[in-house]
Scaffold this motif. Structure first.
Motif, short mmCIF file in Angstrom:
data_model
loop_
_atom_site.label_atom_id
_atom_site.label_comp_id
_atom_site.label_asym_id
_atom_site.label_seq_id
_atom_site.Cartn_x
_atom_site.Cartn_y
_atom_site.Cartn_z
N ILE A 70 0.54 -1.30 -0.23
CA ILE A 70 0.28 -0.23 0.19
C ILE A 70 0.53 1.45 -0.01
CG2 ILE A 70 -1.65 1.58 1.09
CD1 ILE A 70 -2.96 -1.05 0.09
N ALA A 71 1.91 1.62 0.70
CA ALA A 71 2.08 2.26 0.90
C ALA A 71 3.80 2.80 -0.72
CB ALA A 71 4.19 1.97 2.07
N ALA A 72 3.86 1.55 -1.10
CA ALA A 72 4.81 1.51 -2.16
C ALA A 72 3.92 1.77 -3.35
CB ALA A 72 5.27 0.06 -2.53
N GLY A 73 2.63 1.65 -3.22
CA GLY A 73 1.63 2.21 -4.65
C GLY A 73 0.75 3.51 -4.47
N GLN A 74 1.51 4.34 -3.21
CA GLN A 74 0.98 5.50 -3.12
C GLN A 74 1.45 6.41 -4.29
OE1 GLN A 74 -1.61 6.82 -1.30
NE2 GLN A 74 -1.13 4.23 -0.99
N SER A 75 2.44 6.46 -4.85
CA SER A 75 2.96 7.14 -6.13
C SER A 75 1.91 7.03 -6.96
CB SER A 75 4.79 6.77 -6.61
OG SER A 75 4.37 5.33 -6.54
N LEU A 76 2.01 4.85 -7.29
CA LEU A 76 0.71 5.58 -8.34
C LEU A 76 -0.83 5.58 -8.54
CD1 LEU A 76 0.56 3.31 -10.98
CD2 LEU A 76 -0.29 2.04 -10.19
N VAL A 77 -1.65 6.34 -7.61
CA VAL A 77 -2.11 7.01 -7.25
C VAL A 77 -1.96 8.05 -7.78
CG1 VAL A 77 -3.78 7.70 -5.18
CG2 VAL A 77 -2.84 5.11 -4.63
N ALA A 78 -1.34 8.81 -7.18
CA ALA A 78 -0.59 10.14 -7.20
C ALA A 78 -1.03 10.40 -8.67
CB ALA A 78 0.04 10.37 -6.41
N ALA A 79 0.09 9.33 -9.46
CA ALA A 79 -0.02 9.80 -10.61
C ALA A 79 -1.44 9.68 -12.09
CB ALA A 79 0.72 8.94 -10.79
N ARG A 80 -1.86 8.51 -10.95
CA ARG A 80 -3.40 8.52 -12.08
C ARG A 80 -4.62 9.21 -11.54
NH1 ARG A 80 -2.66 5.52 -16.00
NH2 ARG A 80 -0.83 3.92 -16.05
N GLY A 81 -4.53 10.53 -10.99
CA GLY A 81 -5.52 11.54 -11.29
C GLY A 81 -7.26 11.38 -10.44
N GLY A 82 -7.11 10.29 -9.34
CA GLY A 82 -8.41 9.61 -8.88
C GLY A 82 -9.07 9.28 -9.44
N HIS A 83 -8.07 8.07 -10.53
CA HIS A 83 -8.43 7.00 -10.96
C HIS A 83 -8.90 5.74 -10.28
CE1 HIS A 83 -10.11 8.87 -15.08
NE2 HIS A 83 -9.57 9.94 -14.85
N LEU A 84 -7.69 5.55 -9.24
CA LEU A 84 -6.91 4.42 -8.78
C LEU A 84 -7.21 4.63 -7.66
CD1 LEU A 84 -5.93 1.73 -7.77
CD2 LEU A 84 -3.52 3.19 -8.06
#
Length: 341
Positions: A70-84
């Motif tokens: 979950i911690a490692a995935g936060q950058s992907l969350v930020a990069a996907r602009g609300g879609h994740l």
């Protein structure tokens, strides 16, 4: 969650495995992600499936029981602009994170993450000395607790069923003898004992500790029970026309998924010598002709794919029946609570 014995174990031999999404084209073909759809990835891991689904235009709700993922995935969350949306949760509870009108798809990759294997401090690999842990969620009973506290009979059943270890009795009795003088603390402590008790033969392709480590990991994380509950949860969460796609790496896992789809297909049962038994209304229709395995090319390029099997179904409009764990015929093993207590 689980991996096959031998060379087909998902990273369980302890070697460094770069994370590569298994059967990715086949998963996407079965799942059919598209703009406007909401797909739940119940096993986020390193985000391989999630990224591909997002690239196809769908929104993703992703779960993982491992706080590190979950911690490692936060950058992907930020990069996907609300879609994740990324949530720390077991996939057996995935229906709690579904929208009110249901999901368009659910994908589950039932294998231990290569990231977890590569981290010695997680205790998944016997080729990396670390604490004898193996907990995906970093909570609850550890593998050391099981090895040091479980009764010999319980260890034999755990190793024999979950690891398909033929020398389960010999290994369990050796563990009982050694722990009486000194508890097991590290992966090396356990692997070293197994190497002595069941030395590796020249013709053996796998390390003698492979199946025991596999069994402990499955048991500590209740991987078979979690999978069974996740299938029921997906059945409740999917809207009519929604798709459930499951990738497994072990015969025990695949058996559970196969039984679920067979039970939920509504097919009549019986034999040609007896009257037909009326099947229950189908909650899933099969996708394709059945099980899909990795191609030879993928298996050569990614050893993790060698034992992978994909099964998928399309949700009908029939109401989900009550979850009944008895359909899976899971073994009666010691409870984690009893061992941890």
């Amino acid at each position: 969650m689980v991996a096959n014995p031998g060379a087909e174990i998902s990273g369980a031999d302890g070697g460094p495995v770069r994370h590569i999404p298994v059967l990715l084209p086949e998963v996407l073909a079965a799942l059919e992600p598209a703009p406007g759809k909401i797909i739940l990835d119940g096993t986020f891991g390193a985000g391989g499936y999630t990224t591909a689904i997002l690239d196809a235009g769908a929104d993703v709700v992703a779960l993982d029981r491992d706080p590190t993922a979950i911690a490692a995935g936060q950058s992907l969350v930020a990069a996907r602009g609300g879609h994740l949306t990324l949530i720390h949760s077991r996939f057996s509870e995935l229906d709690l994170h579904a929208p009110a009108d249901g999901l368009d798809g659910v994908v589950l990759d039932i294998g231990v993450s290569s990231m977890q294997i590569d981290e010695a401090e997680r205790g998944f690999s016997f080729q990396r000395t670390g604490p004898l842990d193996m907990r995906m969620s970093a909570e609850g009973v550890s593998a050391a607790d099981v090895v040091n506290r479980a009764k010999v009979g319980d260890l034999i059943r755990i190793f024999g069923f979950l690891g398909e270890e033929k020398q389960a009795g010999r290994i369990a009795r050796a563990i009982e003898k050694k722990r009486a003088s000194e508890p097991f603390r590290t992966t090396r402590d356990l692997a070293g004992l197994i190497e002595i008790v069941t030395p590796r033969k020249a013709k053996d392709k796998i390390h003698p500790a492979t199946r025991v480590f596999q069994a402990l990991r499955i048991f500590v994380n209740d991987e078979l029970g979690e999978l069974a509950q996740a299938l029921f949860a997906a059945e409740r969460a999917l809207k009519p026309g929604g798709r459930l796609v499951v990738v497994t790496f072990h015969s025990l896992e695949d058996r559970i998924v196969k039984k679920f789809f067979t039970e939920r297909s509504g097919k009549a049962s019986g034999s040609r010598h007896l009257p037909m038994v009326q099947g229950t209304p189908a909650t899933f229709e099969p996708v394709g002709k059945g099980m899909v395995a990795a191609s030879d090319a993928e298996a050569d390029a990614n050893p993790r794919a060698r034992s992978a099997k994909l099964r998928a179904g399309i949700r009908t409009n029939v109401k989900a029946p009550k979850a009944d764990m008895s359909i899976f015929d899971l073994p009666d093993l010691a409870s984690l609570d009893r061992i941890g207590g």
